[in-house]
Design an enzyme around this catalytic site. Sequence first.
Site, PDB file in Angstrom:
ATOM      1  N   GLU A   7     -22.193  18.647  27.804  1.00 43.52           N
ATOM      2  CA  GLU A   7     -20.845  19.755  28.188  1.00 43.52           C
ATOM      3  C   GLU A   7     -20.383  20.498  29.478  1.00 43.52           C
ATOM      4  OE1 GLU A   7     -21.189  18.562  23.408  1.00 43.52           O
ATOM      5  OE2 GLU A   7     -22.571  19.220  25.190  1.00 43.52           O
ATOM      6  N   ASP A  80     -23.089  16.846  22.279  1.00 46.83           N
ATOM      7  CA  ASP A  80     -23.152  18.497  21.349  1.00 46.83           C
ATOM      8  C   ASP A  80     -23.471  17.728  19.593  1.00 46.83           C
ATOM      9  OD1 ASP A  80     -23.304  20.784  22.390  1.00 46.83           O
ATOM     10  OD2 ASP A  80     -21.620  21.490  22.179  1.00 46.83           O
ATOM     11  N   ASP A  82     -22.938  17.089  17.178  1.00 46.90           N
ATOM     12  CA  ASP A  82     -21.066  17.162  15.828  1.00 46.90           C
ATOM     13  C   ASP A  82     -20.431  16.072  16.463  1.00 46.90           C
ATOM     14  OD1 ASP A  82     -20.323  17.615  17.350  1.00 46.90           O
ATOM     15  OD2 ASP A  82     -20.379  20.096  16.885  1.00 46.90           O
ATOM     16  N   GLU A  84     -17.455  16.268  17.491  1.00 46.46           N
ATOM     17  CA  GLU A  84     -16.952  16.716  18.629  1.00 46.46           C
ATOM     18  C   GLU A  84     -17.884  15.928  19.229  1.00 46.46           C
ATOM     19  OE1 GLU A  84     -13.201  17.819  20.104  1.00 46.46           O
ATOM     20  OE2 GLU A  84     -13.674  16.921  17.622  1.00 46.46           O
ATOM     21  N   TYR A 296     -27.901  25.289  16.998  1.00 49.78           N
ATOM     22  CA  TYR A 296     -26.323  25.172  16.983  1.00 49.78           C
ATOM     23  C   TYR A 296     -25.628  25.763  16.112  1.00 49.78           C
ATOM     24  CZ  TYR A 296     -22.325  21.960  17.577  1.00 49.78           C
ATOM     25  OH  TYR A 296     -21.009  21.221  18.411  1.00 49.78           O
ATOM     26  N   ARG A 298     -22.225  24.984  15.593  1.00 48.90           N
ATOM     27  CA  ARG A 298     -20.858  24.678  14.614  1.00 48.90           C
ATOM     28  C   ARG A 298     -21.586  24.075  13.459  1.00 48.90           C
ATOM     29  NH1 ARG A 298     -19.274  24.330  19.676  1.00 48.90           N
ATOM     30  NH2 ARG A 298     -16.884  25.385  20.041  1.00 48.90           N
ATOM     31  N   HIS A 343     -26.213  19.304   9.580  1.00 47.86           N
ATOM     32  CA  HIS A 343     -27.193  20.288  10.361  1.00 47.86           C
ATOM     33  C   HIS A 343     -28.184  21.536   9.838  1.00 47.86           C
ATOM     34  CE1 HIS A 343     -25.037  18.008  13.214  1.00 47.86           C
ATOM     35  NE2 HIS A 343     -24.122  18.514  12.891  1.00 47.86           N
TER      36      HIS A 343
END
Length: 869
Positions: A7, A80, A82, A84, A296, A298, A343
Amino acid sequence: MPVVVVESPAKAKTINKYLGSDYTVLASYGHVRDLPPKDGSVDTEHEFDMTWEIGADSRKHVKAIADALKDDNELILATDPDREGEAISWHLEEALRKRRAIKKDTPVSRVVFNAITKSAVTEAMQNPRQVDNDLVHAYLARRALDYLVGFNLSPVLWRKLPGARSAGRVQSVCLRLIVEREMEIEAFNAREYWSVKAILATPRGQEYEARLTVLAGDKLDKYSIENETQAELAVQAINSRDLTVQSVEAKPGSRNPSAPFMTSTLQQEASRKFGMGARQCMNAAQRLYEAGYITYMRTDGIDMAPEAVTAARAEIETRYGKDYVPSSPRIYKNKAKNAQEAHECIRPTDMSRDPGQLAKLETDQRRLYDLVWKRTISCQMEAARLERTTVDIGSNDGQIVMRATGQVVLFDGFLRVYEEGRDDVVVDEDDNRLPQISQGEKADKRTISPEQHFTQPPPRYTEATLVKKMEELGIGRPSTYASVITTIQDREYVRKDKNRLFPEDKGRIVTIFLLNFFRKYVGYDFTAQLEEQLDDVSAGERDYKDVLARFWRDFSAAISETSELRITEVLDVLDDALAPQLYPPREDGTDPRICPKCGEGKLHLKTSRTGGFVGCGNYPECTYTRPIAGEGADGDERLLGMDGEDEIHLKAGRFGPYVQRGEPTPENKKPPRASLPKGWSKDDMDLEKALTLLSLPREIGMHPEGGEIKSNFGRFGPYIMHQLPDDAKPVYANLKDPNDVFEIGMNRAVELLAEKRANGPGRGRGAAVKPLKELGEHPDGGAINVMEGRYGPYVKWEKVNATLPKDVDPKDVTLETAVELVNEKAAKKKPAKKAAAKKAPAKKAATKKTTAKKPAAKKTAAKKEDPSG
């Protein structure tokens, strides 16, 4: 040589260092596609097909990836770990296939890692997979739901409630929590009660505190002593008796450490201990993650990898000794509703790297890393061992009993490293330390004091307690908390003051409107159940189009029904719903809806572009208005006195309180008025101060070179103004202290004006302003700096100015944060105009054609903003 896409440029730089020259690592700069902000982007007539477009700012990033694939025919998507991140990878692959940058023989794989360390990245590269379609479907459902709510509910708000802005699916429920808490506070009636405490002493002269628990042989509860008279009688009863220690009971106790951080608990603790907003916290955590310092950030999981647990236990033994390491590792399970635990927890990537080794980090990052490291280490430490002691002291006749409590820490355990903060601190008597007290010994009375108390309303939410409540209810997800809370503040539905969240009038009206006409869709259970359905989609247990169809069937019917209502009907419903807050009973028993100014008209709820207010029904004959909340039945308008035949009023307006001379008349539609300067309290306003403000501008005197010097308050604060006879325009010089408007003398005024003229012509515009902080080069070229502006500090890159969030210190801004802010701001600008500015002269005609078509659509979107957010 494979092309790896992540990202952010910071993440790309770190990963490129680990992978070496055998890979090309590029950044997508977040999402590359989104739904166009216009009707029809989600086609409800054709199985919810979605139209995607590549953002103007993202085109160059997609092109760079496509160009790299011409030479390197392999794509590795490493966004990432997740939903998203999965969606970003899916969008990238789809966009590149449409450009035909991905050929039939191009290998495309997806890799995920929970930490940006060499070992984690290397292991991920050895275990590639394909994009997870279930996670993508969950993202598509969530994005479509947000769009359908925003682009169908927001226009209803705009039409029925002038001044209301967009409504979001989760934001509206979050706003409801804040508004309902405020209404609880307003409806709260305090109850008086008393307690009696005494300072007692042992025969050895050591003092301790005890509270009365038994009076006249009856055990007391919180409200047993209702008033001062009863409290004084209790004091007399204690004074008239000798007290003896009746029992001393010591019980062993223990305290276990808190679980390691997940997103919500990290945000809560950062708010409690440092006053960090959710967005500020996540920005700092993002930087730490991208630098490879933490895992990570989130996540709703609190599980810790076995190797991390082993490393933490080894570090504890090295630093604090074997006594601090429990016999077996601690295992934590999430109690939060809807927790997926997809996670690992948020933890340091290297347990041996303590905060002292990262002293060069920026303030927010250093403080946040300190929290994460201490919480992670402490969660695997031995429990603290305590001894809790309860002492009862009473009279021989059993009429009086007083109790003293306290505790002693026998072994500090995890408390040596870390103790969790509290949201609303309450004095805990068990925290007291007691002296040596023996059963049967006398207790000398030193002082006996009755204390008056009143029950307190529930506290307003902080960002920390709001996140905690949302988590408990199952509303939203870790990746959304920060953006949801930021959005309702940006839309001016909520304001943050001293870390507490207050609903604005506009936010209150929107919530009451939604509760009356769309109650189901701002319901806590409904929103949580919808989140559960989305979780089922991500687990492959439910079809996302079925979820959308079921939602849309009822929601579209509710929209159609409400669209037919007239504004007056809506206001009548809201007026009735808000009546207890708008029109509380008056002490004299008169009708609270009768206008206090004219005594004839009835008060009604009204709306304007700036929100709601209460006004007299006799308008325009009577111009009485007041805010809808917090001012009581008599309103905010106050007559300060008379100046000749003119009434001088204190009023509340769009930009805050102001004073006004007289009332509007057909001959004088705009009577003289003056806003209260910064630092002036409306509660302290009197007639003298009001007349002083209304007399402005103040004439300081004649300038030595001609022309009068005046002082006044303006849009940007206090200033002095002067125009020489030969000048085309006046010169303005800012004043730092509002009192200078009334006190500055000629000498100082002439000096300030001379300095202003020396810096530049015209209105006194000086030489180039020196940056507050120079950050370096933007990845696309050009210096990027932090500047001081009229509205506060901002980041400047070429022609893009991005305001800093209120909770971010200019000194703490990093290059990465600045790039993110200006890129976000640039993306909101009109791409057609930007493109036109860069066209070659030979293509001017084509440019004109393009710019003629696009601004109308963009203007509409800009005016209404993106309601789906």
